[in-house]
Design a protein around this motif. Structure first.
Motif, PDB file in Angstrom:
ATOM      1  N   CYS A   1      89.685  88.337 156.254  1.00  0.00           N
ATOM      2  CA  CYS A   1      90.049  88.959 154.970  1.00  0.00           C
ATOM      3  C   CYS A   1      91.329  89.778 155.111  1.00  0.00           C
ATOM      4  CB  CYS A   1      88.911  89.847 154.482  1.00  0.00           C
ATOM      5  SG  CYS A   1      87.361  88.951 154.297  1.00  0.00           S
TER       6      CYS A   1
ATOM      7  N   TYR B   1      90.941  79.201 153.573  1.00  0.00           N
ATOM      8  CA  TYR B   1      89.843  80.067 153.145  1.00  0.00           C
ATOM      9  C   TYR B   1      89.383  79.807 151.715  1.00  0.00           C
ATOM     10  CZ  TYR B   1      91.366  82.796 157.219  1.00  0.00           C
ATOM     11  OH  TYR B   1      91.726  83.206 158.470  1.00  0.00           O
TER      12      TYR B   1
ATOM     13  N   HIS C   1      84.766  88.980 151.601  1.00  0.00           N
ATOM     14  CA  HIS C   1      84.561  87.784 152.418  1.00  0.00           C
ATOM     15  C   HIS C   1      85.665  86.792 152.076  1.00  0.00           C
ATOM     16  CE1 HIS C   1      80.623  89.015 153.879  1.00  0.00           C
ATOM     17  NE2 HIS C   1      80.367  89.415 152.641  1.00  0.00           N
TER      18      HIS C   1
ATOM     19  N   VAL D   1      86.432  83.780 151.263  1.00  0.00           N
ATOM     20  CA  VAL D   1      86.044  82.463 150.776  1.00  0.00           C
ATOM     21  C   VAL D   1      85.927  82.496 149.243  1.00  0.00           C
ATOM     22  CG1 VAL D   1      83.552  82.889 151.023  1.00  0.00           C
ATOM     23  CG2 VAL D   1      84.389  80.553 151.044  1.00  0.00           C
TER      24      VAL D   1
ATOM     25  N   SER E   1      85.045  90.544 145.923  1.00  0.00           N
ATOM     26  CA  SER E   1      84.025  89.853 146.709  1.00  0.00           C
ATOM     27  C   SER E   1      84.179  88.343 146.605  1.00  0.00           C
ATOM     28  CB  SER E   1      82.633  90.262 146.214  1.00  0.00           C
ATOM     29  OG  SER E   1      82.446  91.651 146.363  1.00  0.00           O
ATOM     30  N   GLN E   2      83.444  87.648 147.448  1.00  0.00           N
ATOM     31  CA  GLN E   2      83.499  86.191 147.502  1.00  0.00           C
ATOM     32  C   GLN E   2      83.080  85.560 146.180  1.00  0.00           C
ATOM     33  OE1 GLN E   2      81.353  88.149 149.104  1.00  0.00           O
ATOM     34  NE2 GLN E   2      79.311  87.257 149.167  1.00  0.00           N
TER      35      GLN E   2
ATOM     36  N   PRO F   1      80.009  89.815 144.234  1.00  0.00           N
ATOM     37  CA  PRO F   1      80.098  88.377 144.491  1.00  0.00           C
ATOM     38  C   PRO F   1      79.785  87.554 143.246  1.00  0.00           C
ATOM     39  CG  PRO F   1      78.791  89.467 146.176  1.00  0.00           C
ATOM     40  CD  PRO F   1      79.050  90.483 145.110  1.00  0.00           C
TER      41      PRO F   1
END
Length: 193
Positions: free
Chosen positions: A33, A65, A83, A85, A102-103, A125
């Motif tokens: 990250c 990513y 994260h 991704v 967040s992811q 997320p």
């Protein structure tokens, strides 16, 4: 270049609580990250060669990513990516200081007017922030939320569509804050740099 270095120091501070040379090397080697935000920030370097290398690395890491944050996106100090991704941010979004992304989060727009996000905001997320909403400073956006209207300062919003569920503990998930160098709140006319 000094401004770019300050952005990198502020991002590192969010992960480490400080910004030493050893922390920089450790996070570049081990923290995907931070590595992504490092190259994203270097895309704004004044030196043509540094900027060219940064743009190549930024593109490589974006593909690797699955993160798409254009280098032209205006993001304040202390960016924290939870994260590395599945993160998509429209280039017209404006993100304040000390924000957590967040992811599987999307900050998007079909009309070239993405969200304005204040300082000390946590975005959980899988959140989806749609079009030109304003998210006030110290707000928390819950996991899986779909934000289609403004969220006031200090509110916790969750659900689909997102609604304010609490006004307690504003900004509670934003740790290791970088001392903000810009105004405390963001309004539609304020553009973080």
């Amino acid at each position: 270049m000094s401004r770019v270095i300050e952005y990198i120091r502020s991002d590192l501070h969010r992960y480490e609580g400080g910004s030493s040379a050893s922390a920089l090397l450790r996070h570049l080697a081990l923290n995907w990250c931070f590595r992504y935000s490092f190259w994203l920030r270097l895309c704004g370097a004044e030196s043509g060669l540094v900027r060219l290398i940064a743009k190549v690395m930024h593109r490589h890491l974006s593909i690797k990513y699955g993160i798409h944050i254009p280098s032209s996106t205006r993001i304040g100090y202390g960016l924290y990516i939870g994260h590395a991704v599945g993160l998509v941010v429209n280039h017209t979004a404006r993100i304040g200081n000390n924000c957590n992304l967040s992811q599987f989060t999307t900050i998007g727009s079909n009309h070239e007017h993405a969200a304005v996000i204040g300082d000390n905001v946590y975005i959980g997320p899988g959140a989806c922030i749609v079009e030109d909403v304003v998210i006030g400073s110290n707000a928390t956006i819950g996991a899986g939320s779909v934000v289609i209207s403004d969220v006031e300062e200090g509110a916790t919003a969750a659900g689909n569509p997102a609604r304010v569920v609490s006004m307690n503990a504003p900004g509670r998930y934003v740790a290791n804050r970088w001392p903000a160098l810009m105004p405390k709140s963001v309004n539609p006319q304020h553009v973080p740099i």
